[in-house]
Design a protein around this motif. Sequence first.
Motif, PDB file in Angstrom:
ATOM      1  N   VAL A   1     -15.281   5.017  88.018  1.00  0.00           N
ATOM      2  CA  VAL A   1     -15.380   6.155  88.049  1.00  0.00           C
ATOM      3  C   VAL A   1     -13.645   5.853  87.136  1.00  0.00           C
ATOM      4  O   VAL A   1     -12.882   5.479  88.252  1.00  0.00           O
ATOM      5  N   VAL A   2     -13.056   6.357  86.060  1.00  0.00           N
ATOM      6  CA  VAL A   2     -11.861   6.731  85.447  1.00  0.00           C
ATOM      7  C   VAL A   2     -11.135   7.712  85.491  1.00  0.00           C
ATOM      8  O   VAL A   2     -12.287   8.659  84.736  1.00  0.00           O
ATOM      9  N   GLY A   3     -10.372   8.341  85.803  1.00  0.00           N
ATOM     10  CA  GLY A   3     -10.489   9.961  85.967  1.00  0.00           C
ATOM     11  C   GLY A   3      -9.557  10.219  87.613  1.00  0.00           C
ATOM     12  O   GLY A   3     -10.780   8.860  88.911  1.00  0.00           O
ATOM     13  N   LYS A   4      -9.658  11.142  88.197  1.00  0.00           N
ATOM     14  CA  LYS A   4      -9.897  12.244  88.931  1.00  0.00           C
ATOM     15  C   LYS A   4     -11.815  12.206  89.115  1.00  0.00           C
ATOM     16  O   LYS A   4     -12.069  12.329  88.588  1.00  0.00           O
ATOM     17  N   PRO A   5     -12.123  11.792  91.044  1.00  0.00           N
ATOM     18  CA  PRO A   5     -11.445  11.722  91.431  1.00  0.00           C
ATOM     19  C   PRO A   5     -11.308  10.663  92.506  1.00  0.00           C
ATOM     20  O   PRO A   5     -10.934   9.817  93.714  1.00  0.00           O
ATOM     21  N   ALA A   6     -10.660   9.094  91.151  1.00  0.00           N
ATOM     22  CA  ALA A   6     -11.078   7.791  91.761  1.00  0.00           C
ATOM     23  C   ALA A   6      -9.341   7.300  92.383  1.00  0.00           C
ATOM     24  O   ALA A   6      -7.850   7.863  92.179  1.00  0.00           O
ATOM     25  N   LYS A   7      -9.599   6.615  93.754  1.00  0.00           N
ATOM     26  CA  LYS A   7      -8.469   6.273  94.045  1.00  0.00           C
ATOM     27  C   LYS A   7      -7.279   6.356  93.603  1.00  0.00           C
ATOM     28  O   LYS A   7      -5.762   6.365  93.271  1.00  0.00           O
TER      29      LYS A   7
ATOM     30  N   VAL B   1       1.963  12.745  82.000  1.00  0.00           N
ATOM     31  CA  VAL B   1       0.320  12.632  82.060  1.00  0.00           C
ATOM     32  C   VAL B   1      -0.067  11.655  81.161  1.00  0.00           C
ATOM     33  O   VAL B   1       0.104  10.927  81.170  1.00  0.00           O
ATOM     34  N   PHE B   2      -1.055  11.825  83.115  1.00  0.00           N
ATOM     35  CA  PHE B   2      -2.091  10.274  83.159  1.00  0.00           C
ATOM     36  C   PHE B   2      -3.478  11.189  82.759  1.00  0.00           C
ATOM     37  O   PHE B   2      -4.136  12.006  83.306  1.00  0.00           O
ATOM     38  N   SER B   3      -4.434  10.545  82.235  1.00  0.00           N
ATOM     39  CA  SER B   3      -5.628  10.899  81.852  1.00  0.00           C
ATOM     40  C   SER B   3      -6.119  10.043  81.981  1.00  0.00           C
ATOM     41  O   SER B   3      -5.497   8.508  81.515  1.00  0.00           O
ATOM     42  N   PRO B   4      -7.647  10.233  81.508  1.00  0.00           N
ATOM     43  CA  PRO B   4      -8.428   8.758  82.159  1.00  0.00           C
ATOM     44  C   PRO B   4      -8.321   7.399  80.814  1.00  0.00           C
ATOM     45  O   PRO B   4      -8.827   6.387  80.607  1.00  0.00           O
ATOM     46  N   VAL B   5      -8.343   8.582  78.958  1.00  0.00           N
ATOM     47  CA  VAL B   5      -8.596   7.369  77.710  1.00  0.00           C
ATOM     48  C   VAL B   5      -7.025   6.315  77.532  1.00  0.00           C
ATOM     49  O   VAL B   5      -7.700   5.480  77.687  1.00  0.00           O
ATOM     50  N   PRO B   6      -6.236   6.049  78.343  1.00  0.00           N
ATOM     51  CA  PRO B   6      -5.779   5.179  77.602  1.00  0.00           C
ATOM     52  C   PRO B   6      -5.549   4.255  78.685  1.00  0.00           C
ATOM     53  O   PRO B   6      -5.572   3.438  79.057  1.00  0.00           O
ATOM     54  N   ALA B   7      -6.114   5.188  80.178  1.00  0.00           N
ATOM     55  CA  ALA B   7      -6.209   4.243  81.525  1.00  0.00           C
ATOM     56  C   ALA B   7      -7.732   3.323  80.999  1.00  0.00           C
ATOM     57  O   ALA B   7      -7.672   2.517  81.967  1.00  0.00           O
ATOM     58  N   VAL B   8      -8.553   4.340  80.581  1.00  0.00           N
ATOM     59  CA  VAL B   8      -9.901   2.789  80.660  1.00  0.00           C
ATOM     60  C   VAL B   8      -9.895   2.076  79.406  1.00  0.00           C
ATOM     61  O   VAL B   8     -10.002   0.773  79.313  1.00  0.00           O
ATOM     62  N   VAL B   9      -8.584   2.466  78.372  1.00  0.00           N
ATOM     63  CA  VAL B   9      -8.569   1.096  77.423  1.00  0.00           C
ATOM     64  C   VAL B   9      -7.608   0.587  77.898  1.00  0.00           C
ATOM     65  O   VAL B   9      -8.501  -0.677  77.480  1.00  0.00           O
ATOM     66  N   SER B  10      -6.650   0.367  78.586  1.00  0.00           N
ATOM     67  CA  SER B  10      -6.303  -1.179  79.357  1.00  0.00           C
ATOM     68  C   SER B  10      -7.198  -1.327  80.140  1.00  0.00           C
ATOM     69  O   SER B  10      -7.489  -2.966  80.588  1.00  0.00           O
TER      70      SER B  10
END
Length: 268
Positions: free
Chosen positions: A183-189, A77-86
């Motif tokens: 933008v972190v999450g869809k639709p960001a490349k 599962v890929f979601s924006p919260v862990p991505a933005v925390v990183s």
Amino acid sequence: MSWTKTPIRGVLLDITGVLYNSGEGDGEAIPGSVEAVARLAASGTPVRFCTNETMTTRRRLVEKLRRLGFDIELDQVFSPVPAVVSELRRRRLRPFLVSHPDVAEEFADVVTMNPNAVVLADAGRHFTYEILNEAFRVLITNPDAVLFSLGIGKYYKDADRLTLDVGPFARALEYATSRKAEVVGKPAKAFFETALRDMGVEPNDAVMVGDDIVNDVGGAQKCGIRGVQVRTGKFQPGDERHPDVKPDAFVNNLAEAVDEILRKKEQA
């Protein structure tokens, strides 16, 4: 169906509106979706679940999906919260958080004092004008402050109603501060590319199946990924006449998409 003329070696799936519909309690699985995910797994086709869900943690989301019958692992599962925390840690940013209390644990180790960034997520009923105004003040008083928007969707389907997503509020802050949101999450490349790298699949060998014609389908297509829209979830009949995004295919549901993917794979 022309979208399966060349082999599909990896599948990206949206969650809400594709796997299940939100509602009372855990909501309910969309008919055929549990079996469709199981069939993809049994075929050996790599699958990743790309969601803009920001009102719960990945752990709780996976637990709910398992209760609904899906066999899904956390690392799929890929979601924006862990991505933005990183990203916050990498850039040593201190965010003012506009987020739902249920994701607080994801930000537990992030420094938030004297903020020099704003993270705008879907806070649901916890969103208020006062909170948005405080986010505005962080940005307007610091020209170097960064605005992150976790997704940029216009709306989503919550139970049987369409509900404003984070996008309209991000646009309000952009307008008020003359700042462009990252933008972190869809639709960001970068979001799609991270999931593809995890599968070890090239964009032209993958397909994204979603219910959002702009963020799921359009976002994937801009990365060179085939985009297929289901007629479930937030789908609206007008999507078939969208002026900018033309899906590679429309299907009635996930099960129909998986039927075609596996039929083509068996013929290969």
